[in-house]
Design a protein around this motif. Structure first.
Motif, PDB file in Angstrom:
ATOM      1  N   ARG A  47      49.373 -31.658  80.779  1.00  0.00           N
ATOM      2  CA  ARG A  47      48.476 -32.743  80.026  1.00  0.00           C
ATOM      3  C   ARG A  47      46.941 -32.765  79.887  1.00  0.00           C
ATOM      4  O   ARG A  47      46.284 -33.378  79.430  1.00  0.00           O
ATOM      5  N   LYS A  81      46.688 -29.394  95.935  1.00  0.00           N
ATOM      6  CA  LYS A  81      46.012 -29.121  94.560  1.00  0.00           C
ATOM      7  C   LYS A  81      44.522 -30.336  95.436  1.00  0.00           C
ATOM      8  O   LYS A  81      43.812 -30.508  95.194  1.00  0.00           O
ATOM      9  N   SER A  86      54.556 -35.166  93.815  1.00  0.00           N
ATOM     10  CA  SER A  86      53.620 -34.005  93.383  1.00  0.00           C
ATOM     11  C   SER A  86      53.643 -32.581  94.722  1.00  0.00           C
ATOM     12  O   SER A  86      53.497 -33.781  96.408  1.00  0.00           O
ATOM     13  N   ASN A 123      54.597 -39.735  78.801  1.00  0.00           N
ATOM     14  CA  ASN A 123      54.249 -38.625  78.855  1.00  0.00           C
ATOM     15  C   ASN A 123      55.613 -38.390  79.271  1.00  0.00           C
ATOM     16  O   ASN A 123      56.400 -37.145  77.918  1.00  0.00           O
TER      17      ASN A 123
HETATM   18  N1  LIG Z   1      47.399 -40.527  90.458  1.00  0.00           N
HETATM   19  C1  LIG Z   1      48.274 -39.484  89.442  1.00  0.00           C
HETATM   20  N2  LIG Z   1      49.792 -39.277  90.022  1.00  0.00           N
HETATM   21  C2  LIG Z   1      50.031 -37.725  89.687  1.00  0.00           C
HETATM   22  N3  LIG Z   1      49.728 -37.639  89.824  1.00  0.00           N
HETATM   23  C3  LIG Z   1      48.580 -36.757  89.640  1.00  0.00           C
HETATM   24  C4  LIG Z   1      47.744 -38.617  89.415  1.00  0.00           C
HETATM   25  N4  LIG Z   1      46.155 -37.840  89.236  1.00  0.00           N
HETATM   26  C5  LIG Z   1      46.713 -36.280  88.614  1.00  0.00           C
HETATM   27  N5  LIG Z   1      47.824 -36.202  89.604  1.00  0.00           N
HETATM   28  C6  LIG Z   1      48.148 -34.928  88.711  1.00  0.00           C
HETATM   29  O1  LIG Z   1      49.325 -34.562  87.520  1.00  0.00           O
HETATM   30  C7  LIG Z   1      50.537 -34.276  87.554  1.00  0.00           C
HETATM   31  C8  LIG Z   1      51.303 -35.159  87.148  1.00  0.00           C
HETATM   32  O2  LIG Z   1      51.527 -35.133  85.862  1.00  0.00           O
HETATM   33  P1  LIG Z   1      52.860 -35.791  85.128  1.00  0.00           P
HETATM   34  O3  LIG Z   1      52.707 -35.164  83.941  1.00  0.00           O
HETATM   35  O4  LIG Z   1      54.258 -35.219  85.947  1.00  0.00           O
HETATM   36  O5  LIG Z   1      53.419 -37.115  86.263  1.00  0.00           O
HETATM   37  S1  LIG Z   1      54.477 -38.407  85.458  1.00  0.00           S
HETATM   38  O6  LIG Z   1      55.490 -37.723  85.288  1.00  0.00           O
HETATM   39  O7  LIG Z   1      53.362 -38.303  84.009  1.00  0.00           O
HETATM   40  O8  LIG Z   1      54.403 -39.250  86.319  1.00  0.00           O
HETATM   41  C9  LIG Z   1      50.379 -34.313  89.222  1.00  0.00           C
HETATM   42  O9  LIG Z   1      50.783 -32.228  89.037  1.00  0.00           O
HETATM   43  P2  LIG Z   1      51.882 -31.809  90.099  1.00  0.00           P
HETATM   44  O10 LIG Z   1      50.763 -32.478  91.852  1.00  0.00           O
HETATM   45  O11 LIG Z   1      52.694 -30.396  89.723  1.00  0.00           O
HETATM   46  O12 LIG Z   1      53.339 -32.891  90.163  1.00  0.00           O
HETATM   47  C10 LIG Z   1      48.836 -34.070  89.815  1.00  0.00           C
HETATM   48  O13 LIG Z   1      48.859 -32.754  89.909  1.00  0.00           O
END
Ligand SMILES: Nc1ncnc2c1ncn2[C@@H]1O[C@H](COP(=O)(O)OS(=O)(=O)O)[C@@H](OP(=O)(O)O)[C@H]1O
Ligand SMILES: Nc1ncnc2c1ncn2[C@@H]1O[C@H](COP(=O)(O)OP(=O)(O)O)[C@@H](O)[C@H]1O
Length: 199
Positions: free
Chosen positions: A67, A144, A36, A84
Motif C-alpha cells: 500500500r 500499531k 489486523s 487491492n
Molecule cells: N481501516 C483499516 N482496516 C484494516 N487495516 C487498516 C485500516 N487502515 C489502515 N490499516 C492498515 O492496513 C493494513 C491492511 O491492509 P491490507 O491491504 O492487508 O487490507 S485488505 O486486505 O485490503 O483488507 C493493516 O495491516 P495489518 O495490521 O498488518 O493487517 C493496517 O496496518
C-alpha cells in the motif's frame, strides 16, 4: 472498452516448468488471511526466513508495504479492498510463473475475493492459511495502535470494528496464534508443506 481489447497474449518459451526445474522446487502461493494484529506478517516473515535457509526462492508481499507503492491509490472501502486483492492475486500469479514461492500477508476480508485469487491459480498453487486469533487478543496486542484509533473514531471502516471479516470456511491450513508461538506456527506450516510435497 475492456483494456484487453486489441491486445494479444504471447506465450513465453521459458515456462514456469523450466524455472521450477532450475530452482529445484515447486512454485506456489501461501495466502495468509486474518485480522489486523493476528500475526500474518510475523508468521509470513519467519516462514520466509526458514524457506530461504532451505534454499527455496521466495518473496513476501505484505499489505502495509504494497500500500506504500503499487497500491498507494487504494483505501479501505469494500471496493478498494477488492481491487487491492485482485492486483495482489495477479502479482502473485506472476511470481508463481517466475518459479518462486510467494507469501502474501493481507487481511483479505472477503471470501469472494480470496476465491477469485484461488481460481486464478492451479489447484496445487494456492494454499490459504487462516491466521486465527480472537479479535480481543488482536486488540490487546494492537502492535500499531490502530485498534485504539479505531475505537476512538480516528480510523473508520476498520476490520473487525466497523468493517467485516469473513472467516475462511475451508482453508488449507489454520494457525492459531493465540495458542501457539510464532516458532510453533512456522513449524506446523513447514510440516504441512513437507507432508504434501510442496517443499
Ligand atoms: N481501516 C483499516 N482496516 C484494516 N487495516 C487498516 C485500516 N487502515 C489502515 N490499516 C492498515 O492496513 C493494513 C491492511 O491492509 P491490507 O491491504 O492487508 O487490507 S485488505 O486486505 O485490503 O483488507 C493493516 O495491516 P495489518 O495490521 O498488518 O493487517 C493496517 O496496518
Ligand atoms: N504465534 C504468533 N504468531 C504471530 N505473531 C504473534 C504470535 N504471538 C504473538 N504475536 C505478536 O502479534 C503481533 C502480530 O502482528 P503482525 O504480525 O503485524 O500481524 P498482522 O500482520 O496480522 O497485522 C506481533 O506483535 C507478534 O509479535
Amino acid at each position: 472498452m475492456a483494456a484487453s481489447t486489441n491486445v494479444t497474449w504471447h506465450d513465453l518459451s521459458l515456462t514456469k516448468e523450466f524455472r521450477r526445474v532450475q530452482n529445484a522446487h515447486h512454485s506456489f502461493v501461501i495466502w495468509f488471511t486474518g485480522l489486523s494484529g493476528s500475526g500474518k506478517s510475523t508468521v509470513a516473515n519467519e516462514l520466509a526466513n526458514r524457506l530461504y535457509k532451505d534454499g527455496i526462492s521466495n518473496y513476501v508481499l505484505d499489505g502495509d508495504n504494497i500500500r506504500h507503492g503499487l497500491n498507494n491509490d487504494l483505501g479501505f472501502s469494500e471496493e478498494d479492498r477488492k481491487e487491492n486483492i485482485r492486483r495482489i492475486g495477479e502479482v502473485s500469479k506472476l511470481f508463481v510463473d517466475s518459479g518462486q514461492v510467494v507469501l502474501t500477508a493481507f487481511i483479505s476480508p472477503f471470501k469472494e475475493d480470496r476465491e477469485i485469487v484461488r481460481n486464478l491459480l492451479e489447484v496445487d498453487e494456492f494454499i490459504e492459511v487462516y491466521v486465527k486469533c480472537p479479535i480481543e487478543e488482536c486488540e490487546n496486542r494492537d502492535p500499531k495502535g490502530l485498534y485504539q484509533k479505531a475505537r476512538n473514531g480516528l480510523i473508520k471502516d476498520f476490520t473487525g470494528i466497523d468493517s467485516p471479516y469473513e472467516e475462511p470456511e475451508n482453508p488449507e491450513f489454520v494457525v492459531e496464534t493465540d495458542r501457539f508461538s510464532t516458532e510453533e506456527c512456522v513449524e506446523q506450516l513447514v510440516s504441512y508443506l513437507t507432508e504434501r510435497n510442496f517443499i
